[in-house]
Enzyme design. Structure first.
Site, PDB file in Angstrom:
ATOM      1  N   LEU A 263       0.870  -1.173   0.000  1.00  0.00           N
ATOM      2  CA  LEU A 263       0.000   0.000   0.000  1.00  0.00           C
ATOM      3  C   LEU A 263       0.908   1.224   0.000  1.00  0.00           C
ATOM      4  O   LEU A 263       1.752   1.388   0.885  1.00  0.00           O
ATOM      5  CB  LEU A 263      -0.908   0.021   1.227  1.00  0.00           C
ATOM      6  CG  LEU A 263      -1.718   1.309   1.447  1.00  0.00           C
ATOM      7  CD1 LEU A 263      -2.651   1.580   0.279  1.00  0.00           C
ATOM      8  CD2 LEU A 263      -2.496   1.241   2.751  1.00  0.00           C
ATOM      9  N   GLU A 264       0.732   2.078  -1.002  1.00  0.00           N
ATOM     10  CA  GLU A 264       1.534   3.299  -1.139  1.00  0.00           C
ATOM     11  C   GLU A 264       0.688   4.480  -0.658  1.00  0.00           C
ATOM     12  O   GLU A 264      -0.330   4.803  -1.274  1.00  0.00           O
ATOM     13  CB  GLU A 264       1.946   3.484  -2.600  1.00  0.00           C
ATOM     14  CG  GLU A 264       2.831   4.680  -2.866  1.00  0.00           C
ATOM     15  CD  GLU A 264       3.203   4.792  -4.345  1.00  0.00           C
ATOM     16  OE1 GLU A 264       4.298   5.284  -4.640  1.00  0.00           O
ATOM     17  OE2 GLU A 264       2.391   4.385  -5.210  1.00  0.00           O
ATOM     18  N   LEU A 265       1.089   5.094   0.452  1.00  0.00           N
ATOM     19  CA  LEU A 265       0.408   6.282   0.958  1.00  0.00           C
ATOM     20  C   LEU A 265       1.086   7.520   0.375  1.00  0.00           C
ATOM     21  O   LEU A 265       2.313   7.631   0.410  1.00  0.00           O
ATOM     22  CB  LEU A 265       0.467   6.336   2.482  1.00  0.00           C
ATOM     23  CG  LEU A 265      -0.226   5.201   3.251  1.00  0.00           C
ATOM     24  CD1 LEU A 265      -0.112   5.443   4.756  1.00  0.00           C
ATOM     25  CD2 LEU A 265      -1.682   5.070   2.846  1.00  0.00           C
TER      26      LEU A 265
END
Length: 514
Positions: A263-265
């Protein structure tokens, strides 16, 4: 513990299935055992492409243990272990392991708000995947689409994913029911009032994303976080008209969501620590490995992947063959080649991302191919239409890849293909991604090299035994990488020009990791 003690004192005996007569005959015969070792070696080589040194040594240890006795096998195992620990592959894999361990702890934990309920806007495969990983991990989900029937179809996608685990015995029927019932399909925004986070997963259209953000802000609580699952549009542009830009950030998931761990924030200059901390916690609860990057076109993962995929299209335009390029990159260590990936993601989706990225890369140094858009306009979309760079067919509910679709070559100058050197293919595509990754660190999109390695490995399938783009530069040496890129720059143009940060590392003899 009680079982271990009973095994130790002999009062408990392990229950092992009796070997079949054919197995006993195979294992008792020297000639047949030799065939087994050979077949194991061939299968291992096919899966690893010779990139991992441990599997063939494991087979050798088993062979010696069977032929020369247990003690000889254990002695060889100890010796091989000592040798393997100091290989570059071991160092790369160990570095990824510890990077993941660190990423699995929220550095802003004290600022995080509990996430008990999320809203998901868009009930397609991406939205349904986000809903599934949330519900599986105890989060209640309000799944919204334009109409209730579309949202219900999204819930059905969740059920399909969960039911596969039930049929395999991973989940019970009761557990399946509990998980699926956590997902409530709705057709209006009012149902989002109790959501701690709202994640939009609507198509890549800036006006549409701004519209759903405005509609969401009109109903949610004052402390609710809004996240966009965009893969390429800068978050600051989505939040430009928001009432509370400090509560807006990006949560970039990867398809298929239940299977890809990253998951890339994405944070803007306005995003608050509280919003980031809450989103980070939600990602960890969903079972994701989380990295945080700063805002920019394509962020980190899409930016480096788009340039890698674009270069694959340029290789086709130069006369390369689809299957040869795919095989070359699988041999280099990717789980699939770029054209298999085009078909999996959807050629139309890739075309849209290419268009967005092409308009935002700025100085014109990059030669952006328009061929994905041409393929999409001809309804060659990949797996979703069963025809793209390859043909596909449905078998027992599963999509199976068939033969190469040679018809795509009419978009690339005809069916006459040029044999390209495998090493050249690997270097061009691999170095394009590596150089782009270093530029992301140089531009401030990446905060640290470790995040770049995690993002490329866990999100894009960058070969784990190479440790990620930055670990790869360290292993090959920055000076060698710069030299290879400069050679490609001379022959192919400025898109291969080494980043200033690579030049700096080469000049000072320093690496990205210690």
């Amino acid at each position: 513990k009680a079982a271990a003690r009973r095994l130790a004192d002999g009062s408990l005996k392990p229950k092992r299935a009796e070997k079949s007569l054919s197995d006993r005959l195979l294992e008792s015969n020297t000639l047949s055992r030799r065939i087994i070792y050979q077949q194991a070696g061939k299968r291992t080589a096919k899966r690893t492409h010779g990139n991992y040194p441990a599997p063939p040594k494991i087979i050798e240890c088993v062979k010696v243990g069977m032929e020369d006795g247990l003690e000889a096998g254990l002695d060889l195992e100890a010796r091989y272990f000592g040798e393997l620990v100091f290989t570059s592959e071991s160092n790369a894999l160990v570095s990824l392991f510890f990077a993941k361990q660190k990423a699995d702890k929220n550095p802003l934990n004290e600022h995080a708000r509990p996430v008990r309920e999320i809203g998901v806007l868009g009930a397609g495969l991406m939205g349904a995947g986000i809903a599934q990983v949330s519900a599986e991990n105890g989060i209640d989900v309000v799944l919204k689409d334009q109409h209730l029937d579309l949202a219900a179809k999204g819930q059905k996608h969740v059920w399909d994913g969960i039911h596969k685990k039930t049929t395999k015995g991973i989940l019970s029927d009761f557990e399946e029911d509990v998980i699926v019932e956590r997902v409530v399909p709705v057709g209006d925004y009012d149902a989002l009032k109790a959501a701690d986070i709202v994640i939009e997963a609507v198509p890549e259209n800036l006006d549409l994303k701004r519209h759903v953000l405005a509609d969401t802000e009109a109903v949610v609580r004052d402390d609710a976080v809004f996240a966009s699952n965009t893969s390429s549009i800068p978050i600051a542009e989505i939040a430009a008209e928001a009432k509370h830009p400090e509560r807006v950030l990006g949560m970039h998931y990867f398809s298929p969501v239940p299977q890809i761990p990253l998951l890339e924030l994405i944070v803007t200059d306005d995003t608050s620590e509280k919003a980031l901390a809450t989103a980070y916690d939600a990602g960890l609860t969903q079972g994701k490995t989380v990295i945080v990057v700063n805002d920019g076109p394509g962020f980190y993962t899409t930016r480096i992947l788009a340039l890698y995929m674009n270069e694959a299209l340029l290789l086709l335009e130069e006369g390369g063959a689809v299957d040869a390029i795919d095989q070359a990159m699988e041999q280099w260590g990717f789980p699939m080649g770029p054209f298999e990936l085009f078909d999996l993601v959807g050629i139309d989706v890739a075309a849209k991302i290419t268009e967005i990225m092409g308009n935002r890369l700025g100085n014109g140094d990059y030669h952006i191919s328009g061929k994905a858009a041409e393929l999409a306009a001809s309804n060659l979309l990949g797996q979703k239409t069963n025809l793209g760079f390859y043909a596909y067919e449905e078998t027992n509910g599963k999509t199976e890849q068939g033969a190469l679709n040679s018809g795509v070559y009419r978009f690339f100058g005809g069916s006459d293909r040029t044999a390209m050197d495998t090493d050249t293919i690997q270097q061009r595509l691999g170095l394009m991604m590596v150089n782009a990754a270093v530029r992301c660190l140089e531009d401030g999109v990446l905060r640290r090299p470790t995040d770049g390695d995690l993002g490329a490995g866990f999100g894009l399938g960058f070969p784990p035994f190479r440790g990620g783009p930055f670990r790869y530069v360290d292993h090959e040496g920055p000076a060698g990488i710069v030299m290879a890129l400069e050679q490609f720059t001379d022959t192919l143009g400025p898109r291969y020009a080494p980043s200033a940060l690579l030049h700096e590392r080469a000049a000072t003899g320093t690496t990205f990791h210690r």
